[in-house]
Design an enzyme around this catalytic site. Sequence first.
Site, PDB file in Angstrom:
ATOM      1  N   LYS A  70       0.808  -1.223   0.000  1.00 57.65           N
ATOM      2  CA  LYS A  70       0.000   0.000   0.000  1.00 57.65           C
ATOM      3  C   LYS A  70       0.842   1.274   0.000  1.00 57.65           C
ATOM      4  CE  LYS A  70      -4.607  -1.284   0.961  1.00 57.65           C
ATOM      5  NZ  LYS A  70      -4.489  -2.657   1.461  1.00 57.65           N
ATOM      6  N   SER A  82       1.249  -9.817  -0.612  1.00 56.06           N
ATOM      7  CA  SER A  82       0.958  -8.387  -0.522  1.00 56.06           C
ATOM      8  C   SER A  82       1.343  -7.732   0.798  1.00 56.06           C
ATOM      9  CB  SER A  82      -0.528  -8.155  -0.782  1.00 56.06           C
ATOM     10  OG  SER A  82      -1.304  -8.978   0.070  1.00 56.06           O
TER      11      SER A  82
HETATM   12  C1  LIG Z   1      -5.187  -3.676   1.069  1.00 52.97           C
HETATM   13  C2  LIG Z   1      -4.578  -5.014   0.973  1.00 52.97           C
HETATM   14  C3  LIG Z   1      -4.979  -5.925  -0.018  1.00 52.97           C
HETATM   15  C4  LIG Z   1      -6.102  -5.649  -1.001  1.00 52.97           C
HETATM   16  O1  LIG Z   1      -5.932  -4.477  -1.735  1.00 52.97           O
HETATM   17  P1  LIG Z   1      -7.186  -3.729  -2.395  1.00 52.97           P
HETATM   18  O2  LIG Z   1      -6.608  -2.632  -3.181  1.00 52.97           O
HETATM   19  O3  LIG Z   1      -8.070  -3.246  -1.282  1.00 52.97           O
HETATM   20  O4  LIG Z   1      -7.922  -4.743  -3.222  1.00 52.97           O
HETATM   21  C5  LIG Z   1      -4.305  -7.127  -0.082  1.00 52.97           C
HETATM   22  N1  LIG Z   1      -3.322  -7.451   0.784  1.00 52.97           N
HETATM   23  C6  LIG Z   1      -2.921  -6.612   1.747  1.00 52.97           C
HETATM   24  C7  LIG Z   1      -1.829  -7.036   2.658  1.00 52.97           C
HETATM   25  C8  LIG Z   1      -3.527  -5.358   1.877  1.00 52.97           C
HETATM   26  O5  LIG Z   1      -3.126  -4.527   2.840  1.00 52.97           O
END
Ligand SMILES: *Cc1c(COP(=O)(O)O)cnc(C)c1O
Length: 333
Positions: free
Chosen positions: A50, A308
């Site tokens: 993010k 992510s």
């Molecule tokens: C926010 C987030 C997501 C999903 O992202 P979106 O843009 O809301 O679809 C996936 N994994 C992690 C670790 C996140 O913080």
Amino acid sequence: MSNLDAIYRARKNVQGLVTRTPLLPAPGLSGDRHEVRLKLETLQPTGAFKLRGAVNAVSRLSREQLERGVVCVSTGNHGRALAYAANRMGGKATICVSRLVPQNKIDAIAALGAEVVVTGESQDEAQQQVEYLVREQGMSEIPPFDHADVIAGQGTMGLEILEDWPEVDTVLAGLSGGGLISGVAIAMKTINPAIRVIGLSPERGAAMAASLDAGKPVEVEELETLADSLGGGIGLENKFTFQHVRGLVDEVLLLSEKQIARGMQSLFTKARQVAEGSGAVGVALLTDPALQGQLSRPLGKRVAVVVSGNNVDMDDFQRVIDGSHPALKGEDS
Ligand SMILES: *Cc1c(COP(=O)(O)O)cnc(C)c1O
């Protein structure tokens, strides 16, 4: 709307503050049928991708806007990212979170120098506080996903994956509000439309999947899930991500709590990587034949998996790995 040009511009804006993460070959997750590589967004300074969107959005504010401050609602990782970005770029950040957000995430945001306001039972309720601060104190709202600069920032990840692996044919990514997958899909499919993008959401609170089914943004009940960064709605007034996801994402699958927990286990035992539940959903698909059976056609040969984030409570992680976590109890789904 975000496009490839905006993503190339974002690339310049995020340089220096955002880590260019590796695409790690994962032989322990690969086999005869496909080669797997992991996009390790866990290596960002805030522990999740993010930061890309937050830094890009903050970089586009004026000095005056920065001084009045930025504000958002966040399940944690976006709040951390915005706090870090504002701090590094000489601004102040106020982060509003709902009471569902775990304490470890709240502490982490405060430690980054932001003010944290805990309010409401859902993201939508915390959002009302944001609107108040924008109205009364002239703050700039940087939302977690439905914002062109945020989407373009997340898209920089897609450019990096393609640079490192031009032959990639499939991308697996967690899907909540859809900023991540929109950016990645815009970057990669504009360059190579044949790339297949698969989104993965927890079945407990899959707002985007329900909205795609309904043909318009709808609300679903917010429930606790091991993939807590994938919770929250997409907003009934969704401007960008619903349309991007509808137009660009090939398939969306829903995962049970047990499948998410097993994804975390597999990522740790087969690739020695620590991730939160939301960061392990791609690996959950790779290691679960029943889940793969729900795809319209078999997975491709060269699969990039977005890992992510890694902001998981360490006691929870421990219990997932040793098998005592409640998510691993009960019937197989
Ligand atoms: C926010 C987030 C997501 C999903 O992202 P979106 O843009 O809301 O679809 C996936 N994994 C992690 C670790 C996140 O913080």
